[in-house]
Design a protein around this motif. Structure first.
Motif, PDB file in Angstrom:
ATOM      1  N   UNK A  23     -22.078   4.976   1.519  1.00  0.00           N
ATOM      2  CA  UNK A  23     -20.792   5.019   0.689  1.00  0.00           C
ATOM      3  C   UNK A  23     -20.189   6.276   1.085  1.00  0.00           C
ATOM      4  N   UNK A  24     -19.923   6.655   2.235  1.00  0.00           N
ATOM      5  CA  UNK A  24     -19.207   7.722   2.755  1.00  0.00           C
ATOM      6  C   UNK A  24     -17.827   7.387   3.194  1.00  0.00           C
ATOM      7  N   UNK A  25     -16.813   7.986   2.794  1.00  0.00           N
ATOM      8  CA  UNK A  25     -15.642   7.686   3.657  1.00  0.00           C
ATOM      9  C   UNK A  25     -15.050   9.194   4.368  1.00  0.00           C
ATOM     10  N   UNK A  26     -15.074   9.115   5.503  1.00  0.00           N
ATOM     11  CA  UNK A  26     -14.798  10.410   6.539  1.00  0.00           C
ATOM     12  C   UNK A  26     -13.067  10.422   6.511  1.00  0.00           C
ATOM     13  N   UNK A  65       0.832  -1.052  -0.044  1.00  0.00           N
ATOM     14  CA  UNK A  65       0.143   0.047   0.119  1.00  0.00           C
ATOM     15  C   UNK A  65       0.906   1.232   0.151  1.00  0.00           C
ATOM     16  N   UNK A  66       0.601   2.357  -0.748  1.00  0.00           N
ATOM     17  CA  UNK A  66       1.181   3.439  -0.756  1.00  0.00           C
ATOM     18  C   UNK A  66       0.885   4.181   0.560  1.00  0.00           C
ATOM     19  N   UNK A  67       1.433   5.537   0.883  1.00  0.00           N
ATOM     20  CA  UNK A  67       1.370   6.052   2.121  1.00  0.00           C
ATOM     21  C   UNK A  67      -0.021   6.665   2.309  1.00  0.00           C
ATOM     22  N   UNK A  68      -0.664   7.105   1.159  1.00  0.00           N
ATOM     23  CA  UNK A  68      -2.089   7.519   1.272  1.00  0.00           C
ATOM     24  C   UNK A  68      -3.020   6.333   1.665  1.00  0.00           C
ATOM     25  N   UNK A  69      -2.727   5.393   1.030  1.00  0.00           N
ATOM     26  CA  UNK A  69      -3.708   4.209   1.396  1.00  0.00           C
ATOM     27  C   UNK A  69      -3.345   3.643   2.784  1.00  0.00           C
ATOM     28  N   UNK A  70      -2.361   3.632   3.232  1.00  0.00           N
ATOM     29  CA  UNK A  70      -1.926   3.571   4.660  1.00  0.00           C
ATOM     30  C   UNK A  70      -2.711   4.409   5.607  1.00  0.00           C
ATOM     31  N   UNK A  71      -2.716   5.554   5.265  1.00  0.00           N
ATOM     32  CA  UNK A  71      -3.238   6.793   6.067  1.00  0.00           C
ATOM     33  C   UNK A  71      -4.713   6.562   6.182  1.00  0.00           C
ATOM     34  N   UNK A  72      -5.494   6.161   4.758  1.00  0.00           N
ATOM     35  CA  UNK A  72      -6.734   5.605   4.904  1.00  0.00           C
ATOM     36  C   UNK A  72      -7.346   4.762   5.787  1.00  0.00           C
ATOM     37  N   UNK A  73      -6.429   3.433   5.791  1.00  0.00           N
ATOM     38  CA  UNK A  73      -6.671   2.254   6.531  1.00  0.00           C
ATOM     39  C   UNK A  73      -6.484   2.785   8.176  1.00  0.00           C
ATOM     40  N   UNK A  74      -5.715   3.708   8.254  1.00  0.00           N
ATOM     41  CA  UNK A  74      -5.276   4.120   9.968  1.00  0.00           C
ATOM     42  C   UNK A  74      -6.258   5.254  10.315  1.00  0.00           C
ATOM     43  N   UNK A  75      -6.547   6.021   9.534  1.00  0.00           N
ATOM     44  CA  UNK A  75      -7.463   7.218   9.953  1.00  0.00           C
ATOM     45  C   UNK A  75      -8.701   7.307   9.273  1.00  0.00           C
ATOM     46  N   UNK A  76      -8.956   6.870   8.488  1.00  0.00           N
ATOM     47  CA  UNK A  76     -10.028   6.978   7.597  1.00  0.00           C
ATOM     48  C   UNK A  76     -11.262   6.247   8.369  1.00  0.00           C
ATOM     49  N   UNK A  77     -12.481   6.623   8.205  1.00  0.00           N
ATOM     50  CA  UNK A  77     -13.759   6.102   8.823  1.00  0.00           C
ATOM     51  C   UNK A  77     -15.067   6.114   7.843  1.00  0.00           C
ATOM     52  N   UNK A  78     -15.070   4.719   7.798  1.00  0.00           N
ATOM     53  CA  UNK A  78     -16.334   4.304   6.731  1.00  0.00           C
ATOM     54  C   UNK A  78     -17.740   4.578   7.155  1.00  0.00           C
TER      55      UNK A  78
END
Lengths: 192, 192
Positions: free
Chosen positions: A18-21, A1-14
């Motif tokens: 279909x909303x990704x916070x 995973x690239x750095x943005x994908x990692x950040x989405x996994x760690x800090x994103x909220x589904x």
């Protein structure tokens, strides 16, 4: 995973619907180091492309486009939204349907700042149904300028925007493409 | 004159009604090199101040705050505007009167991103009547955070905002303070 994908996994909220916070690091509070990485990555992916200007749309595209512009060393132009339909001869105007706010906005740029022949890199934070990009590419077309490419941070690959844009032949680089998202379990699957 | 003042003289346009049009380089089309200079200058002026976060307001403060944040290496938080009064327990809300648009906006930030004790540098592009800063300082106060300083690109020194802010004891650094502006002749006089 690239750095943005990692950040989405760690800090994103589904969320349901279909909303990704991602408001802790991308579009309310901004992780400036993350944005700088995104800007560098756009520059890397479009290093073979002549870019005269970066075009984005207020408000959540602005930070991303501005930090990216430091890497491209070109001006940024941000399309403004308005509820009013004040068509004067000084603006290029188009319409954008907002997925988030469930309304239609008129968007515009001054004719002074989008010129025929300019090679424009469009940058935005999200791509879902593609309505914002339809509006922005329409503004570029009205000006007689050229879409050199489109850079998106997060594409919701299970919605139709990405497909529609690619079918039109635009060069679209999305740094994280989400193919599946589950509001109940919170899981996210990226396209490889 | 500093670099911003020179840019205002060369590219700014004075309009009737105390309006200074700088949309060719600051708040519609953005001269990214100019913004980078502004960010460096804010860092220089506030080099003795501990800053945990930069706070600004959408939309025209965002580019400036983001580029400045690269020099401070801190997160950016931008207050959002809304017409609706949807007061939920998750936001700090305040009101801002818009000089440009002649209306009142509710502005808010998520309580998750403004914490008690944080030292907040407020950054915005313009200071006129001071309404935006009243709203932003109010949000900081509600959170129990501290205004470490206020950085403004262009202050209209002949309007009351700067005086009100300084009287309250805030440390205000405006990079260009316009004391006189003439919509007929187009002349601009800066405070020394």
């Amino acid at each position: 995973m690239n750095r943005l994908e990692q950040k989405i996994i760690s800090d994103g909220i589904v969320r349901e619907g279909n909303v990704l916070k991602v408001d802790s690091f991308l579009n309310h509070q901004i992780d400036i180091d993350m944005l700088n990485w995104i800007g560098e990555e756009f520059k890397r992916r479009f290093s073979d492309v002549k870019v005269d200007k970066i075009l984005t749309i207020e408000a959540s595209g602005i930070a991303l486009a501005s930090v990216a512009a430091l890497h491209f060393n070109v001006p940024v132009l941000f399309a403004k939204k308005t509820q009013s339909v004040n068509v004067d001869g000084e603006k290029f105007c188009s319409q954008v349907a907002s997925f988030t706010h469930k309304c239609i906005n008129n968007v515009f740029v001054s004719k002074n700042y989008l010129k025929a022949g300019e090679k424009v890199l469009i940058i935005d934070d999200f791509l879902a149904m593609g309505s914002a990009l339809e509006g922005l590419t329409d503004l570029v077309r009205q000006a007689g300028a050229e879409v050199a490419g489109i850079g998106i941070a997060i594409e919701k690959g299970f919605q139709e925007g990405g497909r529609k844009i690619r079918e039109k032949g635009y060069r679209l680089e999305s740094l994280a493409i989400i193919d599946e998202m589950d509001g109940t379990t919170g899981t996210i699957k990226f396209r490889q």
